[in-house]
Design an enzyme around this catalytic site. Structure first.
Site, PDB file in Angstrom:
ATOM      1  N   PRO A   1      -5.149  -2.064 -11.276  1.00 10.50           N
ATOM      2  CA  PRO A   1      -5.152  -1.340 -12.552  1.00 10.50           C
ATOM      3  C   PRO A   1      -3.734  -1.282 -13.140  1.00 10.50           C
ATOM      4  O   PRO A   1      -2.779  -1.080 -12.396  1.00 10.50           O
ATOM      5  CB  PRO A   1      -5.629   0.065 -12.167  1.00 10.50           C
ATOM      6  CG  PRO A   1      -6.213  -0.052 -10.804  1.00 10.50           C
ATOM      7  CD  PRO A   1      -5.604  -1.248 -10.148  1.00 10.50           C
ATOM      8  N   VAL A   2      -3.616  -1.482 -14.463  1.00 11.63           N
ATOM      9  CA  VAL A   2      -2.272  -1.492 -15.068  1.00 11.63           C
ATOM     10  C   VAL A   2      -1.771  -0.076 -15.341  1.00 11.63           C
ATOM     11  O   VAL A   2      -2.557   0.856 -15.476  1.00 11.63           O
ATOM     12  CB  VAL A   2      -2.224  -2.310 -16.393  1.00 11.63           C
ATOM     13  CG1 VAL A   2      -2.440  -3.778 -16.131  1.00 11.63           C
ATOM     14  CG2 VAL A   2      -3.208  -1.781 -17.409  1.00 11.63           C
TER      15      VAL A   2
ATOM     16  N   GLY B   1       0.767   3.006 -11.392  1.00 12.95           N
ATOM     17  CA  GLY B   1       1.534   3.254 -10.172  1.00 12.95           C
ATOM     18  C   GLY B   1       1.154   2.344  -9.023  1.00 12.95           C
ATOM     19  O   GLY B   1       1.577   2.564  -7.889  1.00 12.95           O
TER      20      GLY B   1
ATOM     21  N   GLY C   1       1.806  -0.924  -9.029  1.00 12.59           N
ATOM     22  CA  GLY C   1       2.704  -2.091  -8.990  1.00 12.59           C
ATOM     23  C   GLY C   1       2.149  -3.337  -9.654  1.00 12.59           C
ATOM     24  O   GLY C   1       2.517  -4.452  -9.276  1.00 12.59           O
TER      25      GLY C   1
ATOM     26  N   ASP D   1       9.240  -1.650  -6.374  1.00  8.70           N
ATOM     27  CA  ASP D   1       7.954  -2.331  -6.562  1.00  8.70           C
ATOM     28  C   ASP D   1       8.055  -3.815  -6.225  1.00  8.70           C
ATOM     29  O   ASP D   1       7.265  -4.343  -5.440  1.00  8.70           O
ATOM     30  CB  ASP D   1       7.481  -2.198  -8.018  1.00  8.70           C
ATOM     31  CG  ASP D   1       6.875  -0.846  -8.304  1.00  8.70           C
ATOM     32  OD1 ASP D   1       7.214   0.100  -7.583  1.00  8.70           O
ATOM     33  OD2 ASP D   1       6.065  -0.744  -9.245  1.00  8.70           O
TER      34      ASP D   1
HETATM   35  O1  PMV Z   1       4.877   3.941 -11.283  1.00  7.83           O
HETATM   36  P1  PMV Z   1       5.281   2.990 -10.206  1.00  7.83           P
HETATM   37  O2  PMV Z   1       4.478   3.048  -8.975  1.00  7.83           O
HETATM   38  O3  PMV Z   1       5.595   1.626 -10.673  1.00  7.83           O
HETATM   39  O4  PMV Z   1       6.601   3.524  -9.537  1.00  7.83           O
HETATM   40  C1  PMV Z   1       7.674   3.975 -10.189  1.00  7.83           C
HETATM   41  C2  PMV Z   1       8.578   4.533  -9.168  1.00  7.83           C
HETATM   42  C3  PMV Z   1       9.721   5.279  -9.773  1.00  7.83           C
HETATM   43  O5  PMV Z   1      10.500   5.767  -8.690  1.00  7.83           O
HETATM   44  C4  PMV Z   1       9.233   6.449 -10.597  1.00  7.83           C
HETATM   45  C5  PMV Z   1      10.566   4.368 -10.648  1.00  7.83           C
HETATM   46  C6  PMV Z   1      11.293   3.296  -9.860  1.00  7.83           C
HETATM   47  O6  PMV Z   1      11.750   2.348 -10.514  1.00  7.83           O
HETATM   48  O7  PMV Z   1      11.477   3.390  -8.642  1.00  7.83           O
END
Ligand code: PMV
Length: 308
Positions: free
Chosen positions: A96-97, A100, A102, A147
């Site tokens: 899913p986009v 969170g 990745g 990520d």
């Molecule tokens: O939203 P996601 O899972 O792509 O993660 C972002 C993680 C953060 O710590 C909020 C940002 C980062 O670049 O690490």
């Protein structure tokens, strides 16, 4: 024709504070994948086909900072290819986009691998990771790099920005239930919101980030010892600090509460927050009950993954 797939990922501990140099723990989620297939085409030009996001376009028609276009250009320039052969880059993803998991990093990694292999010069992981990191900057301005690292290496990582990658040992396998709010929440916005808080009162937020860093370190040790009960408590503590950073939401908090009330050992939001996903640490036999509780509390999807 060449094909490459890359997994999704979840952050177990340390999101947001990781942007400020504290450690974070993340693991791949192989139940969801992004796949890139590159094949010759006879119509000429470089075509990008991504039915998931309703995109069918010639590369030259996309803005150079379009994340997909930028990744493709970066492969050509890394390989010093000035006249690339006509080809079609076909993308499919079950990740899913903007939630969170990745998806941006997985799509980048899959394209970089499939395209460099198609051009006869497959890139090594280190370069795949570096190019995927450049693309992450287009999704949000100040990515930590977590990520692209987890997705490139497809291993659990203990991550500190700009430090060599460390994987960690898992003392006893454990089960994570991912609950999706169904609300798409761009990471850029939540990262920007935390930056505003930090700019307004650096000493206060540095202390909070340091506390998160301690939780991450303790979590890594709990994982290595196989101390699942402690891991659950640490998740709850990390969630409270993310709430203080204003990156939780009513929906995320409801799912976290529902998971805890149905027997999860701990729960927290995962990733950028304000939507996207939460995760809960569950005992395998209790997973169906937690999944039911999450669905009744509004989860649009649940995914169970084993960290081993
Ligand atoms: O939203 P996601 O899972 O792509 O993660 C972002 C993680 C953060 O710590 C909020 C940002 C980062 O670049 O690490």
């Amino acid at each position: 024709m060449t094909t490459s797939s890359a997994p999704g990922k979840i952050i177990l501990f340390g999101e947001h504070a990781v942007v400020y140099g504290r450690p974070a723990l993340a693991v791949p989620v192989t139940q969801v994948q992004a796949t890139a297939t590159v094949s010759e085409n006879s119509r000429g030009g470089i075509m990008i086909e991504a039915p998931n996001i309703n995109l069918s376009a010639e590369l030259s028609r996309l803005a150079p900072d379009h994340p997909l276009a930028a990744v493709i250009h970066s492969v050509f320039s890394t390989l010093s290819i000035s006249n690339p052969p006509a080809c079609t880059v076909y993308l499919q993803s079950t990740i899913p986009v903007a939630s969170g998991l990745g998806s941006g990093a997985a799509v980048s990694v899959a394209i970089i691998r499939a395209l460099s292999a198609f051009l006869g010069q497959p890139l090594p992981d280190e370069q795949v990771n570096a190019l995927a990191f450049e693309a992450e900057k287009l999704y949000h301005d100040t990515p930590s790099g977590i990520d692209n690292t987890v997705v490139t290496y497809s291993k659990p990582v203990y991550f500190i920005k700009r430090k060599p990658i460390k994987t960690f040992h898992v003392g006893a396998p454990f089960t994570i239930m991912i609950g999706g709010t169904g609300i798409s929440a761009p990471t850029k916005e939540s990262v920007g919101a935390v930056r505003k808080l930090w700019e307004a009162d650096k000493p206060r937020w540095e202390k909070v980030f340091t506390r998160v860093g301690e939780i991450v370190w303790n979590a890594r040790q709990a994982i290595e010892r196989g101390d699942i009960a402690e891991l659950g408590r640490l998740m709850d503590a990390n969630h409270a600090l993310l709430q203080a950073m204003t990156v939780s939401s009513v929906e995320l908090d409801q799912l976290v509460e529902a998971a805890r009330n149905s027997g999860a050992l701990g729960a927290k939001l995962s990733g950028g927050g304000r939507g996207g996903n939460m995760i809960a640490l569950v005992e395998k036999e209790n997973a169906p009950e937690v999944a039911r509780a999450l669905s009744s509390a509004g989860a649009k999807r649940t995914i169970v993954t084993q960290v081993a």
